[in-house]
Every structure is written in structure tokens, then in C-alpha cells.
Write a protein that holds these residues in place. Structure first.
Motif, PDB file in Angstrom:
ATOM      1  N   VAL A 127      96.695  28.738  62.765  1.00 26.38           N
ATOM      2  CA  VAL A 127      95.445  29.235  62.182  1.00 26.38           C
ATOM      3  C   VAL A 127      94.572  28.079  61.702  1.00 26.38           C
ATOM      4  CG1 VAL A 127      94.476  30.540  60.252  1.00 26.38           C
ATOM      5  CG2 VAL A 127      96.387  31.487  61.548  1.00 26.38           C
ATOM      6  N   LEU A 128      95.163  27.154  60.969  1.00 23.86           N
ATOM      7  CA  LEU A 128      94.395  26.007  60.482  1.00 23.86           C
ATOM      8  C   LEU A 128      93.926  25.119  61.629  1.00 23.86           C
ATOM      9  CD1 LEU A 128      96.569  25.015  57.369  1.00 23.86           C
ATOM     10  CD2 LEU A 128      94.429  26.304  57.407  1.00 23.86           C
ATOM     11  N   VAL A 176      84.077  27.248  76.286  1.00 23.18           N
ATOM     12  CA  VAL A 176      85.303  27.929  76.726  1.00 23.18           C
ATOM     13  C   VAL A 176      86.451  27.615  75.780  1.00 23.18           C
ATOM     14  CG1 VAL A 176      87.023  28.028  78.563  1.00 23.18           C
ATOM     15  CG2 VAL A 176      84.598  28.050  79.139  1.00 23.18           C
ATOM     16  N   ALA A 177      86.526  26.355  75.339  1.00 23.91           N
ATOM     17  CA  ALA A 177      87.577  25.978  74.389  1.00 23.91           C
ATOM     18  C   ALA A 177      87.429  26.725  73.072  1.00 23.91           C
ATOM     19  CB  ALA A 177      87.544  24.467  74.154  1.00 23.91           C
ATOM     20  N   VAL A 178      86.187  26.946  72.641  1.00 22.02           N
ATOM     21  CA  VAL A 178      85.956  27.707  71.403  1.00 22.02           C
ATOM     22  C   VAL A 178      86.432  29.147  71.563  1.00 22.02           C
ATOM     23  CG1 VAL A 178      84.160  28.664  69.915  1.00 22.02           C
ATOM     24  CG2 VAL A 178      84.070  26.262  70.572  1.00 22.02           C
ATOM     25  N   LEU A 179      86.178  29.747  72.725  1.00 22.08           N
ATOM     26  CA  LEU A 179      86.644  31.121  72.970  1.00 22.08           C
ATOM     27  C   LEU A 179      88.168  31.194  72.945  1.00 22.08           C
ATOM     28  CD1 LEU A 179      84.202  32.269  75.808  1.00 22.08           C
ATOM     29  CD2 LEU A 179      84.126  32.845  73.380  1.00 22.08           C
ATOM     30  N   PHE A 180      88.820  30.205  73.545  1.00 23.11           N
ATOM     31  CA  PHE A 180      90.286  30.159  73.497  1.00 23.11           C
ATOM     32  C   PHE A 180      90.781  30.013  72.062  1.00 23.11           C
ATOM     33  CE2 PHE A 180      90.340  28.938  78.120  1.00 23.11           C
ATOM     34  CZ  PHE A 180      91.126  29.997  78.531  1.00 23.11           C
ATOM     35  N   CYS A 181      90.091  29.197  71.291  1.00 22.48           N
ATOM     36  CA  CYS A 181      90.488  29.016  69.886  1.00 22.48           C
ATOM     37  C   CYS A 181      90.371  30.321  69.103  1.00 22.48           C
ATOM     38  CB  CYS A 181      89.627  27.928  69.233  1.00 22.48           C
ATOM     39  SG  CYS A 181      89.992  26.249  69.792  1.00 22.48           S
ATOM     40  N   LEU A 182      89.319  31.087  69.369  1.00 24.10           N
ATOM     41  CA  LEU A 182      89.170  32.382  68.689  1.00 24.10           C
ATOM     42  C   LEU A 182      90.289  33.342  69.087  1.00 24.10           C
ATOM     43  CD1 LEU A 182      85.299  32.911  68.931  1.00 24.10           C
ATOM     44  CD2 LEU A 182      86.631  32.153  66.958  1.00 24.10           C
ATOM     45  N   LEU A 183      90.654  33.341  70.366  1.00 28.09           N
ATOM     46  CA  LEU A 183      91.764  34.185  70.819  1.00 28.09           C
ATOM     47  C   LEU A 183      93.071  33.767  70.158  1.00 28.09           C
ATOM     48  CD1 LEU A 183      92.943  36.339  72.734  1.00 28.09           C
ATOM     49  CD2 LEU A 183      93.111  34.557  74.487  1.00 28.09           C
ATOM     50  N   GLU A 184      93.319  32.466  70.106  1.00 26.67           N
ATOM     51  CA  GLU A 184      94.542  31.970  69.472  1.00 26.67           C
ATOM     52  C   GLU A 184      94.545  32.265  67.969  1.00 26.67           C
ATOM     53  OE1 GLU A 184      93.788  28.040  70.551  1.00 26.67           O
ATOM     54  OE2 GLU A 184      94.121  28.407  72.698  1.00 26.67           O
TER      55      GLU A 184
END
Length: 209
Positions: A127-128, A176-184
Motif C-alpha cells: 500500500v505504501l 499505464v504504470a499509475v493504473l497498475f499502481c491503483l489496481l495493486e
């Protein structure tokens, strides 16, 4: 051993004293001990409502994507690293996701409260880390192309720095990396919420016993 017979109200009670050396005494003692309650098993089943196998698969897949993307960008930006590559976030976040995903998948196979606690700790780190990664990628989107700042001793290549397609491609990868981060982040929050709830119920049950 002699037995004592007592008649009481039409009921005959037969009392027999068995010595400790008698094999029947050991059988009676073992049969009178109640089995230990499977507390941890019940709590881990509650954690499985979060579908840890599915969440773990998401973390493993996105972790591999982060790691591969980090290798590709590091090889492509061998002279001037962008902020995400220079920070190494693609690599250590990818490793953290692989560890978290493996623990989540394993916790779906085994009913162990220690695995649930380990998942809580690792997912708190996820999360962090995703919050930090989102901030880094967002900062990279607002910055200029790496190596195009120029200086008194270095003149950047104009065909590279003033190519709009290059900046669009860089911003697209960061988006795209930001979208993956939101999913994670969402997957980690779900695992953390169910995991902490299971740990609290387990601790309360142990105190009640």
C-alpha cells in the motif's frame, strides 16, 4: 477389582474402582480429554472471503510486468534515466508484489494464521509503495524528457528533445504504470482489511479461551 452395588429408588448403581496400573484407566483418561478447538482454522476461513488466490495472482502478474518494464526502460535509457528508472521503483515494487502474491496464494492453500499475519505486513508495504510509485510516475509526467535539460557543457539532441511523440510515449508508459499502481493498491487494501480482521478475531478468541 470388586465392584460395589447400590440400590436406590429402583435403580441399581454399580461402582468399580480401577487402579492406575490397569490398561482400562489409560483408555478412559484419553477418552475424557476434549479435543483442542480449531480456532485458527475458523479465522483463516474468514480471511478466504477476500479471495486471496485471486488477489495474489493479480500481484504476481503486475509484479512481473513492473519488473520486465524496468528492464526494458533501463536498457533503453542507458544514458539519461527517467525518474521512475532512476529511483528503481519498478524493480523493488515488482519484487514486493511477487512476494506478496506468493504469500496470498499460499495462504489460500494452507490454514495458518501466521501466513495471514505475514500477508498483512507485506500488503501494508505494498500500500505504501504503490502510493510512492504513483507520486513518482505523476512527477515524471510533468517533467521534461530526461537528458533534455541541457547545460553549459552538454547540448542535447534537438531531434530527440523536440519530438512530441517521444514525450507522448513516455507519458503513456507512466500513465499505464499509475493504473497498475491503483489496481495493486485496491488489491492490497482488500487483503489487508480481511487479514487484519482475521487476526483481531483470532486474538480475541484466544483471550476468551
Amino acid at each position: 477389582m470388586a465392584a460395589t452395588v447400590t440400590d436406590s429408588g429402583g435403580v441399581r448403581i454399580i461402582t468399580e474402582v480401577i487402579p492406575a496400573t490397569d490398561p482400562r484407566a489409560a483408555q478412559l483418561a484419553s477418552g475424557s480429554v476434549p479435543p483442542a478447538p480449531a480456532v485458527s482454522s475458523f479465522q483463516v476461513r474468514g480471511f478466504r472471503k477476500a479471495q486471496p488466490k485471486l488477489l495474489g495472482t493479480i500481484h504476481i502478474v503486475t509484479g512481473i510486468i513492473h519488473f520486465c518494464l524496468g528492464i526494458i526502460l533501463t536498457a533503453a535509457e542507458h544514458r539519461a534515466f527517467s525518474l521512475p528508472v532512476a529511483s528503481g521503483i519498478l524493480f523493488w515494487l515488482g519484487v514486493l508484489l511477487l512476494v506478496s502474491g506468493s504469500l496470498l496464494v499460499e495462504s489460500d492453500k494452507r490454514e495458518n494464521i501466521l501466513l495471514v499475519k505475514a500477508c498483512c505486513v507485506v500488503n501494508a508495504g505494498v500500500v505504501l509503495s504503490t502510493l510512492v510509485a504513483t507520486l513518482i510516475h505523476a512527477t515524471a509526467i510533468t517533467r521534461s524528457i530526461p537528458g533534455c535539460d541541457g547545460g553549459p557543457l552538454y547540448q542535447p539532441r534537438q531531434e530527440w528533445c523536440f519530438n512530441a511523440n517521444t514525450k507522448v510515449l513516455s507519458n503513456g508508459l507512466d500513465a499505464v504504470a499509475v493504473l497498475f499502481c491503483l489496481l495493486e493498491f485496491c488489491a492490497a487494501v482488500a487483503a489487508l482489511a480481511f487479514g487484519c480482521s482475521a487476526v483481531r478475531r483470532h486474538s480475541y478468541t484466544r483471550m476468551a479461551l
